[in-house]
Motif scaffolding. Structure first.
Motif, PDB file in Angstrom:
ATOM      1  N   GLN A   1      -3.206  10.463  -2.133  1.00 19.80           N
ATOM      2  CA  GLN A   1      -2.821  10.008  -3.227  1.00 19.80           C
ATOM      3  C   GLN A   1      -3.029   8.256  -1.763  1.00 19.80           C
ATOM      4  O   GLN A   1      -2.515   8.233  -0.891  1.00 19.80           O
ATOM      5  CB  GLN A   1      -1.217   9.794  -3.489  1.00 19.80           C
ATOM      6  CG  GLN A   1      -0.761  10.249  -4.611  1.00 19.80           C
ATOM      7  CD  GLN A   1       0.159  10.484  -5.550  1.00 19.80           C
ATOM      8  OE1 GLN A   1       1.050  10.988  -4.772  1.00 19.80           O
ATOM      9  NE2 GLN A   1       0.346   9.547  -6.296  1.00 19.80           N
ATOM     10  N   SER A   2      -3.900   8.294  -2.735  1.00 16.96           N
ATOM     11  CA  SER A   2      -3.532   6.447  -1.714  1.00 16.96           C
ATOM     12  C   SER A   2      -4.204   5.472  -2.866  1.00 16.96           C
ATOM     13  O   SER A   2      -4.985   4.392  -3.786  1.00 16.96           O
ATOM     14  CB  SER A   2      -4.618   5.963  -0.485  1.00 16.96           C
ATOM     15  OG  SER A   2      -4.673   5.145  -0.549  1.00 16.96           O
TER      16      SER A   2
ATOM     17  N   GLU B   1       7.781   6.133   6.261  1.00 16.64           N
ATOM     18  CA  GLU B   1       7.213   7.263   6.261  1.00 16.64           C
ATOM     19  C   GLU B   1       8.477   8.299   6.020  1.00 16.64           C
ATOM     20  O   GLU B   1       9.324   8.230   6.622  1.00 16.64           O
ATOM     21  CB  GLU B   1       6.840   7.336   6.872  1.00 16.64           C
ATOM     22  CG  GLU B   1       4.913   6.622   7.534  1.00 16.64           C
ATOM     23  CD  GLU B   1       4.244   7.460   8.317  1.00 16.64           C
ATOM     24  OE1 GLU B   1       4.653   7.707   8.839  1.00 16.64           O
ATOM     25  OE2 GLU B   1       3.366   6.102   8.649  1.00 16.64           O
TER      26      GLU B   1
ATOM     27  N   TRP C   1       1.195   5.717  -0.279  1.00 14.12           N
ATOM     28  CA  TRP C   1      -0.396   7.150   0.537  1.00 14.12           C
ATOM     29  C   TRP C   1       0.628   8.331   0.177  1.00 14.12           C
ATOM     30  O   TRP C   1       1.768   8.071   0.525  1.00 14.12           O
ATOM     31  CB  TRP C   1      -0.772   6.183   1.985  1.00 14.12           C
ATOM     32  CG  TRP C   1       0.055   6.919   2.387  1.00 14.12           C
ATOM     33  CD1 TRP C   1       0.662   5.067   3.006  1.00 14.12           C
ATOM     34  CD2 TRP C   1       0.604   7.299   3.434  1.00 14.12           C
ATOM     35  NE1 TRP C   1       1.366   5.702   4.263  1.00 14.12           N
ATOM     36  CE2 TRP C   1       1.179   6.790   4.973  1.00 14.12           C
ATOM     37  CE3 TRP C   1       0.379   8.963   3.893  1.00 14.12           C
ATOM     38  CZ2 TRP C   1       2.369   7.529   5.677  1.00 14.12           C
ATOM     39  CZ3 TRP C   1       1.426   9.470   4.823  1.00 14.12           C
ATOM     40  CH2 TRP C   1       1.509   8.647   5.937  1.00 14.12           C
TER      41      TRP C   1
ATOM     42  N   GLN D   1      -4.402  16.155   3.896  1.00 16.15           N
ATOM     43  CA  GLN D   1      -5.167  16.109   3.948  1.00 16.15           C
ATOM     44  C   GLN D   1      -4.449  14.589   2.599  1.00 16.15           C
ATOM     45  O   GLN D   1      -3.575  14.693   1.574  1.00 16.15           O
ATOM     46  CB  GLN D   1      -5.235  17.311   1.850  1.00 16.15           C
ATOM     47  CG  GLN D   1      -6.959  16.445   1.740  1.00 16.15           C
ATOM     48  CD  GLN D   1      -7.444  17.735   0.792  1.00 16.15           C
ATOM     49  OE1 GLN D   1      -6.659  18.544   0.435  1.00 16.15           O
ATOM     50  NE2 GLN D   1      -8.299  17.357   0.000  1.00 16.15           N
ATOM     51  N   ARG D   2      -5.292  13.667   2.260  1.00 22.24           N
ATOM     52  CA  ARG D   2      -4.362  12.482   1.635  1.00 22.24           C
ATOM     53  C   ARG D   2      -5.337  12.825   0.160  1.00 22.24           C
ATOM     54  O   ARG D   2      -6.008  12.784  -0.286  1.00 22.24           O
ATOM     55  CB  ARG D   2      -5.443  10.948   1.891  1.00 22.24           C
ATOM     56  CG  ARG D   2      -5.438   9.551   1.574  1.00 22.24           C
ATOM     57  CD  ARG D   2      -3.264   9.419   1.799  1.00 22.24           C
ATOM     58  NE  ARG D   2      -3.718   9.304   2.644  1.00 22.24           N
ATOM     59  CZ  ARG D   2      -3.473   8.213   3.576  1.00 22.24           C
ATOM     60  NH1 ARG D   2      -3.258   7.249   3.265  1.00 22.24           N
ATOM     61  NH2 ARG D   2      -3.363   8.102   5.572  1.00 22.24           N
TER      62      ARG D   2
ATOM     63  N   GLU E   1       0.271  11.897   1.991  1.00 24.23           N
ATOM     64  CA  GLU E   1      -0.821  13.959   2.364  1.00 24.23           C
ATOM     65  C   GLU E   1      -0.166  15.258   1.546  1.00 24.23           C
ATOM     66  O   GLU E   1       0.890  15.277   2.234  1.00 24.23           O
ATOM     67  CB  GLU E   1      -0.736  13.124   3.367  1.00 24.23           C
ATOM     68  CG  GLU E   1      -1.946  12.085   4.048  1.00 24.23           C
ATOM     69  CD  GLU E   1      -2.301  11.790   5.712  1.00 24.23           C
ATOM     70  OE1 GLU E   1      -2.976  11.175   6.023  1.00 24.23           O
ATOM     71  OE2 GLU E   1      -1.667  12.383   6.682  1.00 24.23           O
TER      72      GLU E   1
ATOM     73  N   ARG F   1       3.850  14.301   3.627  1.00 26.05           N
ATOM     74  CA  ARG F   1       3.854  13.665   4.441  1.00 26.05           C
ATOM     75  C   ARG F   1       3.611  11.849   3.297  1.00 26.05           C
ATOM     76  O   ARG F   1       2.517  12.437   2.632  1.00 26.05           O
ATOM     77  CB  ARG F   1       3.534  12.935   5.181  1.00 26.05           C
ATOM     78  CG  ARG F   1       3.824  13.884   6.792  1.00 26.05           C
ATOM     79  CD  ARG F   1       2.885  13.811   7.839  1.00 26.05           C
ATOM     80  NE  ARG F   1       2.635  15.174   8.320  1.00 26.05           N
ATOM     81  CZ  ARG F   1       3.935  14.680   9.813  1.00 26.05           C
ATOM     82  NH1 ARG F   1       5.093  13.354   9.666  1.00 26.05           N
ATOM     83  NH2 ARG F   1       4.644  15.781  10.546  1.00 26.05           N
ATOM     84  N   LEU F   2       4.290  10.441   3.468  1.00 22.71           N
ATOM     85  CA  LEU F   2       4.045  10.055   2.476  1.00 22.71           C
ATOM     86  C   LEU F   2       4.170   8.550   3.005  1.00 22.71           C
ATOM     87  O   LEU F   2       5.964   8.545   4.083  1.00 22.71           O
ATOM     88  CB  LEU F   2       4.466   9.773   1.233  1.00 22.71           C
ATOM     89  CG  LEU F   2       6.103  10.521   0.819  1.00 22.71           C
ATOM     90  CD1 LEU F   2       6.545   9.391  -0.653  1.00 22.71           C
ATOM     91  CD2 LEU F   2       6.427  11.846   1.290  1.00 22.71           C
TER      92      LEU F   2
ATOM     93  N   GLU G   1       0.982  -1.372   0.114  1.00 21.99           N
ATOM     94  CA  GLU G   1       0.067   0.051   0.219  1.00 21.99           C
ATOM     95  C   GLU G   1       0.945   1.080  -0.115  1.00 21.99           C
ATOM     96  O   GLU G   1       1.984   0.838   0.710  1.00 21.99           O
ATOM     97  CB  GLU G   1      -0.515   0.254   1.090  1.00 21.99           C
ATOM     98  CG  GLU G   1      -2.055  -1.182   0.875  1.00 21.99           C
ATOM     99  CD  GLU G   1      -2.739  -1.350  -0.128  1.00 21.99           C
ATOM    100  OE1 GLU G   1      -3.435  -0.228  -0.621  1.00 21.99           O
ATOM    101  OE2 GLU G   1      -3.029  -2.551  -0.620  1.00 21.99           O
TER     102      GLU G   1
END
Length: 277
Positions: free
Chosen positions: A208-209, A270, A199, A205-206, A201, A262-263, A197
């Protein structure tokens, strides 16, 4: 095994992450984490080290790029179907390759610098593949044998530069456009790189996922394909592409100074970057 490098930029020491998540100092055992360390023999030697025998690094030191000696940062474009759609481009029939300047590579949490003249700064969470054994014209069935491990990447892009006369490298290779880490997770600890997975932000705010299961061309296919056109050597990085949700698909969302990105990739750690002008 998770290996890292910690300390001020240019003065990093080698380390590894123990079972509790603490950084352990490897500098009493090896000078640095080099391409030789990433070889099968080099990693096998590290596995013989008992983390409990190593000093714990106190505090929260800066983490640098987890290894040295990268000669090539090989990017793959449009490798997720949904990303191709949001960009308004056809799904490619073969991998799209571009090269990112090695000078763009930086620590996972280092600031992202807005380049002079930059106006369309974008983000791209990606799975990074790190080569451990020289690969030249390798078969797809043998490709993963050449992998040292995996890491989190942010393929930072300046879209105005990239789309100017279709100069992809120009928009990809600016300083600090290659956050890498926080650590390298060795291949034996990643059961399936096609089931991770991802992701990202921006300011909480998210954006990519997704999952690497959505890639058009898998990790083994990318290594095999790239090795036909260039020799991949230990320390080289393949950035395997990004899913949908980048700013390119929402032009009002370009990154600006002060933004926090953040990712992460599940199991690989992370990153966090602050954009500065």
């Amino acid at each position: 095994m998770k290996i890292c490098r910690f300390g001020e930029a240019g003065l990093e020491k080698p380390g590894l992450i123990d079972a509790e998540g603490a950084v352990r100092d490897l500098s009493g055992i090896l000078e640095d984490i080099t391409p030789g360390t990433l070889s099968a023999a080099g990693l096998a030697a590290l596995r013989q080290v008992d983390p409990a025998s190593l000093p714990v690094v106190v505090g929260s030191p800066r983490l640098g790029v987890p290894f040295t000696g990268t000669q090539k940062y090989v990017g793959i474009g449009l490798n997720y179907r949904d990303h191709a759609r949001e960009a308004g481009l056809a799904v490619p029939s073969e991998p799209i390759i571009f090269l990112k300047a090695p000078s763009a590579i930086c620590g996972p949490n280092d600031d992202t610098l807005m380049p002079v003249g930059g106006e369309k700064l974008d983000w791209e969470v990606e799975l990074g593949v790190v080569i451990g054994t020289t690969a030249r014209n390798v078969a797809e069935d043998d490709a993963l044998d050449h992998v040292a491990g995996y890491c989190v990447l942010n393929d930072v892009s300046e879209r105005a530069f990239q789309m100017q006369s279709a100069q992809w490298d120009k928009g990809k290779g600016c300083d600090t456009f290659g956050p890498t880490g926080p650590w390298l997770v060795t291949r034996d600890e990643v059961e399936d790189p096609q089931d991770l997975e991802l992701w990202l932000e921006v300011n909480g705010q998210r954006m990519q996922s997704s999952s690497t299961a959505q890639m058009i061309f898998g990790v083994a296919a990318l290594i095999s394909y790239a090795s036909r056109y260039m020799t991949l050597v230990p320390g080289d990085i393949i950035a395997t592409g990004t899913p949908s949700g980048v700013a390119l698909g929402r032009p009002d969302a370009w990154l600006k100074p002060g933004d926090i990105v953040r990712l992460g990739v599940a199991g690989l750690g992370e990153q966090c970057q602050r954009v500065i002008g």
